[in-house]
Design an enzyme around this catalytic site. Structure first.
Site, PDB file in Angstrom:
ATOM      1  N   ASP A  41      49.913  25.290  63.090  1.00  0.00           N
ATOM      2  CA  ASP A  41      49.488  24.878  61.757  1.00  0.00           C
ATOM      3  C   ASP A  41      50.719  24.423  60.981  1.00  0.00           C
ATOM      4  OD1 ASP A  41      47.726  24.326  59.694  1.00  0.00           O
ATOM      5  OD2 ASP A  41      47.104  26.397  59.381  1.00  0.00           O
ATOM      6  N   ASP A  42      50.471  23.702  59.897  1.00  0.00           N
ATOM      7  CA  ASP A  42      51.594  23.236  59.088  1.00  0.00           C
ATOM      8  C   ASP A  42      52.213  24.365  58.281  1.00  0.00           C
ATOM      9  OD1 ASP A  42      49.382  23.486  57.393  1.00  0.00           O
ATOM     10  OD2 ASP A  42      49.667  21.562  56.401  1.00  0.00           O
TER      11      ASP A  42
ATOM     12  N   ASP B 207      50.067  30.411  54.335  1.00  0.00           N
ATOM     13  CA  ASP B 207      50.216  30.671  52.904  1.00  0.00           C
ATOM     14  C   ASP B 207      49.841  32.122  52.607  1.00  0.00           C
ATOM     15  OD1 ASP B 207      49.971  30.752  50.083  1.00  0.00           O
ATOM     16  OD2 ASP B 207      49.442  28.644  49.987  1.00  0.00           O
TER      17      ASP B 207
END
Length: 168
Positions: free
Chosen positions: A101-102, A105
């Site tokens: 994933d980028d 969070d």
């Protein structure tokens, strides 16, 4: 009162460098059989780094898992799995599979995918403190109150100097 949001714009060049740095780290952490058998990217943010990492590591099988968060861009709402992972990649709890994933969070999305494949290797380009414990490998950590502006979310516009944001 919440902390002010910090902006972290990332250019295409910078993202490419960071994704390649992640590939370098993953090259030394290959799966149980000495080789990754597939990438599962979390859409949509994981698509670009998955393409870069698959090229760099010679991984041809790329699968997606889609988790949607219904939110207003200030808070994360309920999560829903829109597309599951192919059953074959779930065998052995995802052993020898890379999850890409980028960003991690809050860790809510990561927790859902981690539960699907607990033995997979989870890697993100960027990590925030709340999500960091759920990933195995990442490149850059940013503070929880930082908003990352990815290149696919931006156009070419003027950027105000930081000093202008801090004037009386």
């Amino acid at each position: 009162m919440s902390l002010p949001e910090k902006a972290f714009p990332v250019s295409w060049d910078q993202f490419h460098r960071d994704a390649r740095a992640l590939a370098w780290r993953l090259a030394g952490a290959s799966g149980a059989n000495g080789k990754w058998k597939a990438i599962v990217c979390i859409t949509r943010g994981g698509l670009v780094p998955a393409a870069i990492i698959s090229r760099e590591l010679g991984i041809r099988v790329i699968e997606t898992v889609s988790i949607a968060s219904y939110h207003d861009y200030t808070s994360q709402g309920e999560l829903a799995v829109l597309k599951e992972v192919t059953p074959a990649l779930l065998e052995n709890d995802g052993e020898s599979v890379l999850i890409i994933d980028d960003l991690t969070d809050t860790g809510k999305t990561a927790a859902i995918v981690r539960a699907m494949m607990p033995r997979a290797h989870f890697a993100t380009v960027y990590a925030k403190p709340k999500g960091r414990p759920l990933v195995d490998t990442f490149v850059t950590e940013v503070s929880q109150d930082t908003w990352i502006y990815f290149p696919w979310d931006m156009g070419f516009t003027y950027q105000r100097p930081i000093a202008e944001d801090h004037q009386g």
